[in-house]
Design a protein around this motif. Sequence first.
Motif, PDB file in Angstrom:
ATOM      1  N   GLU A   1       0.811  -1.217   0.000  1.00  0.00           N
ATOM      2  CA  GLU A   1       0.000   0.000   0.000  1.00  0.00           C
ATOM      3  C   GLU A   1       0.845   1.269   0.000  1.00  0.00           C
ATOM      4  OE1 GLU A   1      -3.918   0.255   1.300  1.00  0.00           O
ATOM      5  OE2 GLU A   1      -3.502  -0.991  -0.453  1.00  0.00           O
ATOM      6  N   ALA A   2       1.948   1.253   0.750  1.00  0.00           N
ATOM      7  CA  ALA A   2       2.772   2.459   0.869  1.00  0.00           C
ATOM      8  C   ALA A   2       4.186   2.063   1.239  1.00  0.00           C
ATOM      9  CB  ALA A   2       2.193   3.399   1.933  1.00  0.00           C
ATOM     10  N   VAL A   3       5.119   2.864   0.781  1.00  0.00           N
ATOM     11  CA  VAL A   3       6.528   2.732   1.139  1.00  0.00           C
ATOM     12  C   VAL A   3       7.026   4.151   1.384  1.00  0.00           C
ATOM     13  CG1 VAL A   3       8.843   2.124   0.318  1.00  0.00           C
ATOM     14  CG2 VAL A   3       6.891   0.668  -0.279  1.00  0.00           C
ATOM     15  N   LYS A   4       7.615   4.377   2.552  1.00  0.00           N
ATOM     16  CA  LYS A   4       8.157   5.708   2.822  1.00  0.00           C
ATOM     17  C   LYS A   4       9.342   5.606   3.761  1.00  0.00           C
ATOM     18  CE  LYS A   4       4.545   6.496   6.210  1.00  0.00           C
ATOM     19  NZ  LYS A   4       3.340   7.233   6.524  1.00  0.00           N
ATOM     20  N   SER A   5      10.098   6.669   3.789  1.00  0.00           N
ATOM     21  CA  SER A   5      11.224   6.778   4.719  1.00  0.00           C
ATOM     22  C   SER A   5      10.929   7.906   5.682  1.00  0.00           C
ATOM     23  CB  SER A   5      12.516   7.060   3.958  1.00  0.00           C
ATOM     24  OG  SER A   5      12.890   5.931   3.211  1.00  0.00           O
ATOM     25  N   LEU A   6      11.245   7.668   6.937  1.00  0.00           N
ATOM     26  CA  LEU A   6      11.016   8.664   7.976  1.00  0.00           C
ATOM     27  C   LEU A   6      12.155   8.558   8.977  1.00  0.00           C
ATOM     28  CD1 LEU A   6       9.020  10.796   9.120  1.00  0.00           C
ATOM     29  CD2 LEU A   6       7.907   8.935  10.335  1.00  0.00           C
ATOM     30  N   ALA A   7      12.911   9.625   9.119  1.00  0.00           N
ATOM     31  CA  ALA A   7      14.051   9.672  10.042  1.00  0.00           C
ATOM     32  C   ALA A   7      15.017   8.515   9.796  1.00  0.00           C
ATOM     33  CB  ALA A   7      13.566   9.687  11.492  1.00  0.00           C
ATOM     34  N   GLY A   8      15.204   8.167   8.529  1.00  0.00           N
ATOM     35  CA  GLY A   8      16.118   7.094   8.176  1.00  0.00           C
ATOM     36  C   GLY A   8      15.523   5.705   8.261  1.00  0.00           C
ATOM     37  N   ASN A   9      14.309   5.591   8.778  1.00  0.00           N
ATOM     38  CA  ASN A   9      13.628   4.302   8.868  1.00  0.00           C
ATOM     39  C   ASN A   9      12.779   4.086   7.614  1.00  0.00           C
ATOM     40  OD1 ASN A   9      14.437   3.760  11.632  1.00  0.00           O
ATOM     41  ND2 ASN A   9      12.996   5.351  12.214  1.00  0.00           N
ATOM     42  N   ASP A  10      12.728   2.851   7.135  1.00  0.00           N
ATOM     43  CA  ASP A  10      11.842   2.503   6.033  1.00  0.00           C
ATOM     44  C   ASP A  10      10.546   1.966   6.615  1.00  0.00           C
ATOM     45  OD1 ASP A  10      13.500   3.121   3.832  1.00  0.00           O
ATOM     46  OD2 ASP A  10      14.577   1.236   4.092  1.00  0.00           O
ATOM     47  N   ILE A  11       9.429   2.462   6.105  1.00  0.00           N
ATOM     48  CA  ILE A  11       8.114   2.041   6.586  1.00  0.00           C
ATOM     49  C   ILE A  11       7.342   1.496   5.396  1.00  0.00           C
ATOM     50  CG2 ILE A  11       5.976   2.771   7.701  1.00  0.00           C
ATOM     51  CD1 ILE A  11       7.704   5.089   8.937  1.00  0.00           C
ATOM     52  N   ILE A  12       6.812   0.306   5.575  1.00  0.00           N
ATOM     53  CA  ILE A  12       6.060  -0.332   4.499  1.00  0.00           C
ATOM     54  C   ILE A  12       4.703  -0.768   5.032  1.00  0.00           C
ATOM     55  CG2 ILE A  12       7.187  -2.565   4.911  1.00  0.00           C
ATOM     56  CD1 ILE A  12       6.957  -3.040   1.849  1.00  0.00           C
ATOM     57  N   ASP A  13       3.666  -0.425   4.291  1.00  0.00           N
ATOM     58  CA  ASP A  13       2.303  -0.810   4.648  1.00  0.00           C
ATOM     59  C   ASP A  13       1.845  -1.904   3.693  1.00  0.00           C
ATOM     60  OD1 ASP A  13       1.993   1.109   6.705  1.00  0.00           O
ATOM     61  OD2 ASP A  13       1.503   2.650   5.241  1.00  0.00           O
ATOM     62  N   VAL A  14       1.418  -3.026   4.268  1.00  0.00           N
ATOM     63  CA  VAL A  14       0.979  -4.177   3.492  1.00  0.00           C
ATOM     64  C   VAL A  14      -0.491  -4.440   3.803  1.00  0.00           C
ATOM     65  CG1 VAL A  14       1.341  -6.633   3.028  1.00  0.00           C
ATOM     66  CG2 VAL A  14       3.295  -5.161   3.580  1.00  0.00           C
ATOM     67  N   ARG A  15      -1.281  -4.620   2.757  1.00  0.00           N
ATOM     68  CA  ARG A  15      -2.701  -4.967   2.897  1.00  0.00           C
ATOM     69  C   ARG A  15      -2.858  -6.413   2.451  1.00  0.00           C
ATOM     70  NH1 ARG A  15      -6.310  -4.606  -1.334  1.00  0.00           N
ATOM     71  NH2 ARG A  15      -4.937  -3.100  -2.348  1.00  0.00           N
ATOM     72  N   GLY A  16      -3.454  -7.228   3.309  1.00  0.00           N
ATOM     73  CA  GLY A  16      -3.719  -8.634   2.980  1.00  0.00           C
ATOM     74  C   GLY A  16      -5.211  -8.854   2.834  1.00  0.00           C
ATOM     75  N   GLU A  17      -5.627  -9.212   1.628  1.00  0.00           N
ATOM     76  CA  GLU A  17      -7.048  -9.503   1.365  1.00  0.00           C
ATOM     77  C   GLU A  17      -7.268 -10.993   1.552  1.00  0.00           C
ATOM     78  OE1 GLU A  17      -9.413  -7.373   0.867  1.00  0.00           O
ATOM     79  OE2 GLU A  17      -8.224  -5.563   0.476  1.00  0.00           O
ATOM     80  N   VAL A  18      -8.143 -11.346   2.495  1.00  0.00           N
ATOM     81  CA  VAL A  18      -8.402 -12.747   2.835  1.00  0.00           C
ATOM     82  C   VAL A  18      -9.769 -13.142   2.284  1.00  0.00           C
ATOM     83  CG1 VAL A  18      -8.612 -14.427   4.706  1.00  0.00           C
ATOM     84  CG2 VAL A  18      -7.047 -12.459   4.944  1.00  0.00           C
ATOM     85  N   HIS A  19      -9.754 -14.197   1.464  1.00  0.00           N
ATOM     86  CA  HIS A  19     -10.991 -14.717   0.871  1.00  0.00           C
ATOM     87  C   HIS A  19     -11.105 -16.201   1.167  1.00  0.00           C
ATOM     88  CE1 HIS A  19     -10.321 -11.062  -1.515  1.00  0.00           C
ATOM     89  NE2 HIS A  19     -11.624 -11.048  -1.651  1.00  0.00           N
ATOM     90  N   ASP A  20     -12.357 -16.683   1.204  1.00  0.00           N
ATOM     91  CA  ASP A  20     -12.552 -18.122   1.356  1.00  0.00           C
ATOM     92  C   ASP A  20     -12.500 -18.780  -0.020  1.00  0.00           C
ATOM     93  OD1 ASP A  20     -15.079 -17.820   0.178  1.00  0.00           O
ATOM     94  OD2 ASP A  20     -16.170 -18.043   2.068  1.00  0.00           O
ATOM     95  N   GLU A  21     -12.646 -20.094  -0.054  1.00  0.00           N
ATOM     96  CA  GLU A  21     -12.475 -20.806  -1.318  1.00  0.00           C
ATOM     97  C   GLU A  21     -13.562 -20.504  -2.339  1.00  0.00           C
ATOM     98  OE1 GLU A  21     -12.289 -25.026  -0.703  1.00  0.00           O
ATOM     99  OE2 GLU A  21     -14.020 -24.996   0.614  1.00  0.00           O
ATOM    100  N   SER A  22     -14.679 -19.935  -1.910  1.00  0.00           N
ATOM    101  CA  SER A  22     -15.721 -19.536  -2.871  1.00  0.00           C
ATOM    102  C   SER A  22     -15.466 -18.137  -3.418  1.00  0.00           C
ATOM    103  CB  SER A  22     -17.104 -19.594  -2.209  1.00  0.00           C
ATOM    104  OG  SER A  22     -17.261 -18.515  -1.300  1.00  0.00           O
ATOM    105  N   GLY A  23     -14.434 -17.473  -2.874  1.00  0.00           N
ATOM    106  CA  GLY A  23     -14.113 -16.119  -3.319  1.00  0.00           C
ATOM    107  C   GLY A  23     -14.717 -15.028  -2.454  1.00  0.00           C
TER     108      GLY A  23
END
Length: 150
Positions: A110-132
Motif C-alpha cells: 500500500e505504501a513505502v516511505k522513509s522517515l528519520a532514516g527508517n523505512d516504513i512499508i504498509d501491506v494490505r492482505g485480502e483474505v478470501h474463502d475458497e468460494s471467493g
Amino acid sequence: MALDQSFVGRSYPPTRPYEVGREKIREFAEAIGDPHPAYTDPDTAKELGHPDVIAPPTFVFAITYRAASDVVQDPELGLDYSRVVHGDQRFVYSRPVRAGDRLSVTSHIEAVKSLAGNDIIDVRGEVHDESGEHVVTAYTKLVARAAGEE
C-alpha cells in the motif's frame, strides 16, 4: 538504503488455502486467554448465528503474517528483515473466520516511505474463502529501523 517507491501497488499471488480447524481456534483462544464459548462450543456458535465455531478477531494474523512474508522476502524490494519491527496491525472484517474455512491471502504493498532514516512499508492482505467471498482485510505496518539503531 531507502526502499524503492515503485513497489507501491505491487501485488503478490494468493497463498495456498489454509484450512481453519476447530482445534487451532481453541488453542488460539486459550493462548490469548479469551474464554468466549463461541470459540470452542459449536452449539453456542450456532445459537449466535454461525455455522460452526468462530475464531477470535486476531486469529487471522497467523495466516496474513505468513502471506506478508512473500513481501518482506522479495529480494527486489531489498528489505532488511533483521531490522524490522511490527509497527501496527488492524483488521476490517466482512464476517468472522469460521472452523472449516479454507482461506487464501493476497498481499498488496500500500505504501513505502522513509522517515528519520527508517523505512516504513504498509501491506494490505485480502483474505478470501475458497468460494471467493471476502472475509477480512488485514493492514500491517512494518518499520525497518535505520542502520546504526540498536
